[in-house]
Design a protein around this motif. Structure first.
Motif, PDB file in Angstrom:
ATOM      1  N   MET A 223       0.887  -1.079  -0.008  1.00 46.63           N
ATOM      2  CA  MET A 223       0.001  -0.060  -0.030  1.00 46.63           C
ATOM      3  C   MET A 223       0.788   1.310  -0.156  1.00 46.63           C
ATOM      4  O   MET A 223       0.409   2.165  -0.642  1.00 46.63           O
ATOM      5  CB  MET A 223      -0.975   0.061   1.201  1.00 46.63           C
ATOM      6  N   GLN A 224       2.077   1.343   0.865  1.00 47.93           N
ATOM      7  CA  GLN A 224       2.746   2.417   0.749  1.00 47.93           C
ATOM      8  C   GLN A 224       3.482   2.485  -0.552  1.00 47.93           C
ATOM      9  O   GLN A 224       3.629   3.536  -1.215  1.00 47.93           O
ATOM     10  CB  GLN A 224       4.085   2.085   1.804  1.00 47.93           C
ATOM     11  N   ARG A 225       4.026   1.329  -1.341  1.00 49.95           N
ATOM     12  CA  ARG A 225       4.455   1.519  -2.688  1.00 49.95           C
ATOM     13  C   ARG A 225       3.503   2.111  -3.743  1.00 49.95           C
ATOM     14  O   ARG A 225       3.899   3.059  -4.633  1.00 49.95           O
ATOM     15  CB  ARG A 225       4.768   0.031  -3.263  1.00 49.95           C
ATOM     16  N   GLU A 226       2.311   1.626  -3.540  1.00 54.57           N
ATOM     17  CA  GLU A 226       1.081   2.054  -4.557  1.00 54.57           C
ATOM     18  C   GLU A 226       0.961   3.476  -4.163  1.00 54.57           C
ATOM     19  O   GLU A 226       0.654   4.429  -5.066  1.00 54.57           O
ATOM     20  CB  GLU A 226      -0.097   1.001  -4.245  1.00 54.57           C
ATOM     21  N   GLY A 227       0.846   4.096  -3.027  1.00 56.50           N
ATOM     22  CA  GLY A 227       0.737   5.420  -2.480  1.00 56.50           C
ATOM     23  C   GLY A 227       1.820   6.261  -3.079  1.00 56.50           C
ATOM     24  O   GLY A 227       1.478   7.386  -3.845  1.00 56.50           O
ATOM     25  N   GLU A 228       3.147   5.781  -3.122  1.00 55.85           N
ATOM     26  CA  GLU A 228       4.103   6.521  -3.608  1.00 55.85           C
ATOM     27  C   GLU A 228       4.202   6.575  -5.196  1.00 55.85           C
ATOM     28  O   GLU A 228       4.379   7.662  -5.621  1.00 55.85           O
ATOM     29  CB  GLU A 228       5.483   5.814  -3.187  1.00 55.85           C
ATOM     30  N   ARG A 229       3.708   5.612  -5.834  1.00 54.58           N
ATOM     31  CA  ARG A 229       3.584   5.763  -7.213  1.00 54.58           C
ATOM     32  C   ARG A 229       2.434   6.665  -7.614  1.00 54.58           C
ATOM     33  O   ARG A 229       2.544   7.085  -8.447  1.00 54.58           O
ATOM     34  CB  ARG A 229       3.125   4.270  -7.736  1.00 54.58           C
ATOM     35  N   ASP A 230       1.407   6.412  -6.862  1.00 57.93           N
ATOM     36  CA  ASP A 230       0.269   7.387  -7.210  1.00 57.93           C
ATOM     37  C   ASP A 230       0.740   8.916  -6.958  1.00 57.93           C
ATOM     38  O   ASP A 230       0.394   9.865  -7.901  1.00 57.93           O
ATOM     39  CB  ASP A 230      -1.119   7.402  -6.355  1.00 57.93           C
ATOM     40  N   ALA A 231       1.425   9.175  -5.921  1.00 53.86           N
ATOM     41  CA  ALA A 231       2.118  10.479  -5.690  1.00 53.86           C
ATOM     42  C   ALA A 231       3.048  11.026  -6.897  1.00 53.86           C
ATOM     43  O   ALA A 231       2.729  12.000  -7.101  1.00 53.86           O
ATOM     44  CB  ALA A 231       2.635  10.792  -4.420  1.00 53.86           C
ATOM     45  N   SER A 232       3.581  10.010  -7.539  1.00 56.04           N
ATOM     46  CA  SER A 232       4.645  10.511  -8.316  1.00 56.04           C
ATOM     47  C   SER A 232       4.070  10.346  -9.934  1.00 56.04           C
ATOM     48  O   SER A 232       4.625  10.892 -10.757  1.00 56.04           O
ATOM     49  CB  SER A 232       5.892   9.462  -8.571  1.00 56.04           C
ATOM     50  N   GLY A 233       2.613  10.180  -9.886  1.00 59.39           N
ATOM     51  CA  GLY A 233       2.011  10.098 -11.397  1.00 59.39           C
ATOM     52  C   GLY A 233       2.320   8.846 -11.959  1.00 59.39           C
ATOM     53  O   GLY A 233       1.776   8.960 -12.971  1.00 59.39           O
ATOM     54  N   GLY A 234       3.071   7.918 -11.519  1.00 59.01           N
ATOM     55  CA  GLY A 234       3.470   6.961 -12.651  1.00 59.01           C
ATOM     56  C   GLY A 234       2.277   5.750 -12.477  1.00 59.01           C
ATOM     57  O   GLY A 234       2.727   4.699 -13.054  1.00 59.01           O
ATOM     58  N   GLY A 235       1.284   5.928 -11.577  1.00 58.22           N
ATOM     59  CA  GLY A 235       0.365   5.029 -11.657  1.00 58.22           C
ATOM     60  C   GLY A 235      -0.850   4.978 -12.622  1.00 58.22           C
ATOM     61  O   GLY A 235      -1.935   4.454 -12.261  1.00 58.22           O
ATOM     62  N   THR A 236      -0.550   5.575 -13.650  1.00 53.28           N
ATOM     63  CA  THR A 236      -1.872   5.374 -14.648  1.00 53.28           C
ATOM     64  C   THR A 236      -1.778   3.982 -15.170  1.00 53.28           C
ATOM     65  O   THR A 236      -1.255   3.216 -15.373  1.00 53.28           O
ATOM     66  CB  THR A 236      -1.482   6.551 -15.785  1.00 53.28           C
ATOM     67  N   VAL A 237      -3.265   3.896 -15.491  1.00 55.47           N
ATOM     68  CA  VAL A 237      -3.628   2.498 -15.754  1.00 55.47           C
ATOM     69  C   VAL A 237      -4.465   2.756 -17.373  1.00 55.47           C
ATOM     70  O   VAL A 237      -5.413   3.437 -17.164  1.00 55.47           O
ATOM     71  CB  VAL A 237      -4.542   1.580 -15.037  1.00 55.47           C
ATOM     72  N   VAL A 238      -4.191   1.966 -18.359  1.00 55.97           N
ATOM     73  CA  VAL A 238      -4.797   2.206 -19.594  1.00 55.97           C
ATOM     74  C   VAL A 238      -6.214   1.260 -19.536  1.00 55.97           C
ATOM     75  O   VAL A 238      -6.049   0.066 -19.155  1.00 55.97           O
ATOM     76  CB  VAL A 238      -4.023   1.502 -20.760  1.00 55.97           C
ATOM     77  N   MET A 239      -7.415   1.912 -19.697  1.00 52.54           N
ATOM     78  CA  MET A 239      -8.563   1.645 -19.397  1.00 52.54           C
ATOM     79  C   MET A 239      -9.033   0.850 -20.987  1.00 52.54           C
ATOM     80  O   MET A 239      -8.990   1.785 -21.806  1.00 52.54           O
ATOM     81  CB  MET A 239      -9.471   2.242 -18.839  1.00 52.54           C
ATOM     82  N   GLY A 240      -9.865  -0.413 -21.057  1.00 54.99           N
ATOM     83  CA  GLY A 240     -10.475  -0.755 -22.176  1.00 54.99           C
ATOM     84  C   GLY A 240     -10.152  -0.161 -23.262  1.00 54.99           C
ATOM     85  O   GLY A 240      -9.155  -0.773 -23.931  1.00 54.99           O
ATOM     86  N   ASP A 241     -10.744   0.670 -24.010  1.00 58.30           N
ATOM     87  CA  ASP A 241     -10.706   1.512 -25.380  1.00 58.30           C
ATOM     88  C   ASP A 241      -9.946   2.640 -25.358  1.00 58.30           C
ATOM     89  O   ASP A 241      -9.601   3.253 -26.231  1.00 58.30           O
ATOM     90  CB  ASP A 241     -12.025   1.418 -26.057  1.00 58.30           C
ATOM     91  N   GLU A 242      -9.157   2.772 -24.168  1.00 57.98           N
ATOM     92  CA  GLU A 242      -8.270   4.122 -24.208  1.00 57.98           C
ATOM     93  C   GLU A 242      -6.884   3.978 -24.990  1.00 57.98           C
ATOM     94  O   GLU A 242      -6.608   2.646 -24.883  1.00 57.98           O
ATOM     95  CB  GLU A 242      -7.997   4.520 -22.710  1.00 57.98           C
ATOM     96  N   ARG A 243      -6.411   4.801 -25.541  1.00 61.85           N
ATOM     97  CA  ARG A 243      -5.278   4.595 -26.331  1.00 61.85           C
ATOM     98  C   ARG A 243      -4.116   4.874 -25.207  1.00 61.85           C
ATOM     99  O   ARG A 243      -4.157   5.730 -24.509  1.00 61.85           O
ATOM    100  CB  ARG A 243      -5.213   5.373 -27.426  1.00 61.85           C
ATOM    101  N   PRO A 244      -2.988   4.183 -25.408  1.00 60.17           N
ATOM    102  CA  PRO A 244      -1.988   4.505 -24.383  1.00 60.17           C
ATOM    103  C   PRO A 244      -1.200   5.725 -24.739  1.00 60.17           C
ATOM    104  O   PRO A 244      -1.631   6.272 -25.961  1.00 60.17           O
ATOM    105  CB  PRO A 244      -0.951   3.206 -24.657  1.00 60.17           C
ATOM    106  N   PRO A 245      -0.689   6.474 -23.898  1.00 63.51           N
ATOM    107  CA  PRO A 245       0.187   7.558 -23.972  1.00 63.51           C
ATOM    108  C   PRO A 245       0.944   7.972 -25.279  1.00 63.51           C
ATOM    109  O   PRO A 245       1.086   9.003 -25.831  1.00 63.51           O
ATOM    110  CB  PRO A 245       0.699   8.093 -22.778  1.00 63.51           C
ATOM    111  N   HIS A 246       1.434   6.640 -25.799  1.00 61.38           N
ATOM    112  CA  HIS A 246       2.448   6.896 -26.814  1.00 61.38           C
ATOM    113  C   HIS A 246       1.868   6.955 -28.289  1.00 61.38           C
ATOM    114  O   HIS A 246       2.889   7.263 -29.085  1.00 61.38           O
ATOM    115  CB  HIS A 246       3.481   5.602 -26.791  1.00 61.38           C
ATOM    116  N   TYR A 247       0.478   6.992 -28.401  1.00 60.20           N
ATOM    117  CA  TYR A 247      -0.140   7.194 -29.527  1.00 60.20           C
ATOM    118  C   TYR A 247      -0.162   8.430 -30.053  1.00 60.20           C
ATOM    119  O   TYR A 247      -0.474   9.290 -29.252  1.00 60.20           O
ATOM    120  CB  TYR A 247      -1.468   6.370 -29.602  1.00 60.20           C
TER     121      TYR A 247
END
Length: 64
Positions: free
Chosen positions: A40-64
């Motif tokens: 939970m600590q690691r996940e909180g740190e990841r969310d705080a750093s902005g690296g915790g994004t998740v690609v949902m269903g029909d969303e395009r990944p950021p590199h497109y």
């Protein structure tokens, strides 16, 4: 009287066995609680750093 002594010996052994099992489970619970807390600590740190994004269903990944 002998029968009662046998029963007491058997019950004593069962209680000792169960006590050992409960002690092991308590240790496992402590270990699992530590791991969950750490995750939970690691996940909180990841969310705080902005690296915790998740690609949902029909969303395009950021590199497109």
């Amino acid at each position: 009287m002998e029968h009662l002594e046998e029963q007491i010996a058997h019950l004593t052994r069962v209680v000792d066995d169960l006590s050992e099992i409960v002690a092991k489970q308590a240790d496992e619970i402590v270990t699992l609680n530590r791991r969950v807390h750490m995750l939970m600590q690691r996940e909180g740190e990841r969310d705080a750093s902005g690296g915790g994004t998740v690609v949902m269903g029909d969303e395009r990944p950021p590199h497109y």
